[in-house]
Design an enzyme around this catalytic site. Structure first.
Site, PDB file in Angstrom:
ATOM      1  N   LYS A   1       0.716  -1.452   0.058  1.00  0.00           N
ATOM      2  CA  LYS A   1       0.168  -0.020  -0.012  1.00  0.00           C
ATOM      3  C   LYS A   1       0.928   1.148  -0.184  1.00  0.00           C
ATOM      4  O   LYS A   1       0.647   2.248  -0.533  1.00  0.00           O
ATOM      5  CB  LYS A   1      -0.929   0.055   1.210  1.00  0.00           C
ATOM      6  CG  LYS A   1      -1.979  -1.200   1.174  1.00  0.00           C
ATOM      7  CD  LYS A   1      -2.812  -1.056   2.383  1.00  0.00           C
ATOM      8  CE  LYS A   1      -4.029  -2.169   2.053  1.00  0.00           C
ATOM      9  NZ  LYS A   1      -5.099  -1.973   3.234  1.00  0.00           N
TER      10      LYS A   1
ATOM     11  N   ASP B   1     -33.111 -26.668  36.420  1.00  0.00           N
ATOM     12  CA  ASP B   1     -32.664 -27.581  35.277  1.00  0.00           C
ATOM     13  C   ASP B   1     -31.268 -27.988  35.660  1.00  0.00           C
ATOM     14  O   ASP B   1     -30.624 -27.349  36.400  1.00  0.00           O
ATOM     15  CB  ASP B   1     -32.779 -26.911  33.897  1.00  0.00           C
ATOM     16  CG  ASP B   1     -32.208 -27.745  32.890  1.00  0.00           C
ATOM     17  OD1 ASP B   1     -32.488 -28.820  32.731  1.00  0.00           O
ATOM     18  OD2 ASP B   1     -31.269 -27.270  32.327  1.00  0.00           O
TER      19      ASP B   1
END
Length: 735
Positions: free
Chosen positions: A381, A500
């Site tokens: 770049k 649960d």
């Protein structure tokens, strides 16, 4: 205005000692260069390792260095001992993580001592951040040297805003799984709110490893970790475009350009500049140039390569051997092709000041950026930005992250010698108009997506991730709700608590038999059930024999196979209604087909239900198999009077109309009950939430839609709540 705390391995400045005086010098490297401009223009602190000079620095000098760095550079130094540096930086970071993440597995070393040093170093960085962090700060951790740091910070600062970005590739699962400490690494990274990579390929690899090693499912790049949302996304890093574009016009740079062109004369200049690293493909580049001169003799004497290798990790044996290889290759190419007035390769082993670097960019007709593997590669770049006249050709490796953005470059596989040779030839022969067309397209793109925009987009993504957590946690059991619930619990005369088991009271395990209750869970259940005002009901999909074995000695009620069996007050197991198991042979034959097609899955058979478990199966395969299985079972279930229930990593068949809700109803319907709690984590618990009276406290554990009124993030939160209920019950006990 929020303050940004940047955390990286090194500071953007290095500390030097000259004639007994301490001086600061700008650091080189992608992170320091990329984030330096952002740091200079924002309210931020930079925390990093102070790589002190070899000359002895006493405690007083360290204190002065710390003060000056804070006052002059807004930097906070981290001091590491030589032993830690040897194991953390030169060891685990560069001998284990770097080669592994770049797929150079032949160079990887797995050593427990280096791992221990890596942990110690990350803890030291954690302590340094904690010393300066304030509520509301944004903490942005950089790169592979600090992958444990986000979780370490999260453990100390649960509400902090934390981002982490990887500047190198993330490897595919088959490579990453080789790491003995792979789970710890993933858990460390997932302490962040936002995890960033250069390309979407790396995002996919990371998500795949997280799913397969930690069991974390993603929805469009969003994970749930201990009940907290974590976003994972790609942010391709840009450069300070104007710095390189304007740097070409600097008088010092122009002198460098003139010098290079005068020495080259009419010859074309091919530039290869990289840090000396085996991932950069420097030997392959030299071999390709050698082969180019052999294949295209008309270019001998008409082209010169400038090869720059910036010293790197000189204490690591692999890098010393690489330097020797490069030295020998340069000598071989020059020895083979040089003439009295032409040197094919001009080789420099040194760091370059900014003007000399940009001068080389400005003078080079072709730039060879051909790494074997690279996270992004900013050199590509920078070269494009420096070509202000829009001429020049970038030859770019397909293996660099930048290849995804710079499609107009001449792209090449660096392992393909013939392809490399032809790419060099194409670049040298390319017409000027085509050069300008390609270069301008890349420049327009890079001008828009600069390093500043990259940083802003990442920080914007981090803010969005934090806001998503707020929305996600809107029904979390907050302090106000918790105080109300505990007050009602304390004053209640008769209570029933439906709890649960898997995912709620206990964490999940790969197989049912691997999750017996630990001492903490047993103690909580015992203390809750010891209160005569409580009826404690543990509800589970597990078979009754296993629940009896684990919990039968406690004064609690049990519901097994998702409500098929319940344990009465007399201690006998009874079914809610008459049932038969004659259907099981037909269903078993179907499930066995799916086990054969899905290695690692298995069938769990209970008295009046059957489950196909797929925990540990690759999520993509599991999703396909679950869909196929449910479709195959629809007509069978209807014919046999069964219901198909999708639970947590399982598909279960059981008699229709029997569920946890119908089992819970027989306890809920008592007239004397004035407090009801129902807490669970998956679809089977929704039936309990539906059956609960309006005044009940219903709590969903973990993510996902629910009919519960409140939620908690994990089983740990459930245990904390139960402990608080016990304490509140003791305080509210009638005297």
């Amino acid at each position: 205005m929020q303050r940004l705390i940047l955390v990286s391995n090194r500071l953007p400045v290095s500390v030097e000692k000259r004639k007994g005086e301490i001086a600061f010098k700008g650091s080189v490297g992608g992170v320091a260069t990329g984030l330096g401009s952002y740091h200079d223009t924002h309210e931020s602190l930079w925390v990093g390792w102070a790589d002190l000079p070899s000359a002895r620095v006493d405690a007083a000098e360290r204190e002065r260095i710390t003060e000056r760095l804070r006052d002059e550079k807004q930097c906070v130094p981290v001091f590491l001992t030589k032993d830690v540096v040897r194991g953390y930086y030169y060891g685990f970071s560069n001998r284990t993580l770097w080669p592994l993440f770049h797929n150079f597995v032949q160079h990887v070393e797995f050593d427990a001592g280096m791992w221990a040093a890596y942990e110690r170093a990350n803890k030291r960085f954690r302590d340094a951040v904690l010393e300066v962090a304030r509520p509301g700060d944004i903490i942005w951790v950089q790169d592979y040297q600090l992958m444990l740091l986000p979780k370490m910070l999260r453990d100390k600062m649960p509400e902090a805003t934390i981002g982490w970005f990887l500047h190198i590739p993330f490897p595919p699962f088959e490579t990453f799984r080789m790491l003995p400490w792979r789970e710890q690494i993933l858990e460390g990274i997932l302490g962040s709110d936002l995890v960033g990579f250069h390309t979407y390929d790396y995002v996919r690899y990371f998500l795949g490893s997280a799913r397969r090693l930690l069991g974390t499912e993603d929805q469009l790049g969003r994970l749930t970790v201990d009940g907290r949302l974590v976003n994972v996304d790609a942010f391709p890093m840009g450069i300070d475009y104007d710095r390189y574009a304007n740097g070409v016009d600097d008088p010092k740079t122009l002198r460098e350009i003139r010098t290079i062109k005068e020495r080259a004369g009419d010859r074309k200049v091919v530039l290869g500049i990289d840090r000396l690293d085996y991932t950069k493909g420097i030997p392959e580049r030299l071999r390709a140039f050698d082969a180019f001169l052999e294949r295209y003799p008309e270019w001998r004497g008409r082209v010169t390569m400038i090869a720059v290798a910036v010293p790197s990790r000189t204490r690591v044996d692999t890098y010393r051997r690489l330097k020797q290889e490069v030295d020998e290759l340069v000598g071989r190419v020059n020895g083979r092709w040089a003439t009295l007035d032409w040197m094919p390769v001009h080789y420099y082993y040194r760091s370059l000041p900014f003007n000399r670097l940009v001068g080389m960019y400005g003078a080079a007709d072709v730039s060879l950026v051909t790494p074997m593997r690279d996270g992004m590669n900013l050199i590509a770049k920078e070269y494009v930005a420096a070509r202000t006249d829009a001429t020049g050709v970038l030859v770019l490796s397909e293996m660099a992250g930048a290849a995804r953005e710079l499609g107009e470059a001449v792209q090449v596989n660096p392992s393909d010698l013939d392809g490399m040779v032809e790419a060099i030839h194409t670049a040298l022969e390319m017409p000027a108009e085509e050069q300008r067309e390609r270069m301008r397209a890349m420049q327009r793109r890079l001008k828009r997506y600069t390093v500043r925009r990259w940083a802003e987009e990442f920080l914007g993504g981090l803010e969005s991730a934090k806001l998503a957590q707020v929305g996600y946690g809107a029904h979390l059991l907050d302090d106000w709700g918790r105080e109300r619930m505990l007050a009602q619990y304390a004053s209640a005369k008769q209570r029933v608590l439906f709890i649960d088991y898997d995912g709620t009271l206990m964490p999940f395990a790969d197989r049912p038999e691997l999750a017996p209750p630990d001492d903490e869970a047993l103690d909580l259940l015992f203390r809750l059930s010891a209160d005569t005002r409580n009826e404690v009901v543990v509800m589970s999909g597990r078979e009754r024999a296993l629940l009896d074995k684990w919990l039968g000695h406690l004064p609690v009620r049990l519901a097994a196979e998702h409500g098929v069996w319940i344990k009465s007050r007399t201690g006998e197991w009874v079914t809610i209604e008459p049932m038969t198991a004659e259907w099981k042979d037909r269903v078993r034959s179907v499930l066995e087909i799916w086990v054969d097609r899905t290695p690692g899955s298995y069938i769990e058979e209970k008295d009046f239900s059957m489950s196909w478990h797929y925990r540990g199966i690759h999520p993509d395969l599991a999703a396909t198999r679950v869909s196929e299985l449910k479709e195959a079972l629809v007509s069978i279930a209807a014919d046999l009077g069964l219901s198909v229930v999708e639970g947590n990593k399982l598909v279960e068949l059981k008699p229709a109309g029997v569920n946890k809700g119908s089992a819970a109803h027989r306890w809920m319907c008592r007239d004397d009950i004035d407090f009801v709690l129902a807490v669970g984590d998956d679809r089977t618990d929704e039936d309990v939430f539906d059956a609960a009276p309006d005044l009940a406290w219903t709590i969903k554990v973990g993510p996902g839609s629910t009919r519960a009124k409140w939620s908690l993030r994990s089983y740990r939160g459930v245990r904390t709540l139960l402990a608080q209920m016990i304490e509140a019950g003791n305080q509210g006990e009638p005297r």
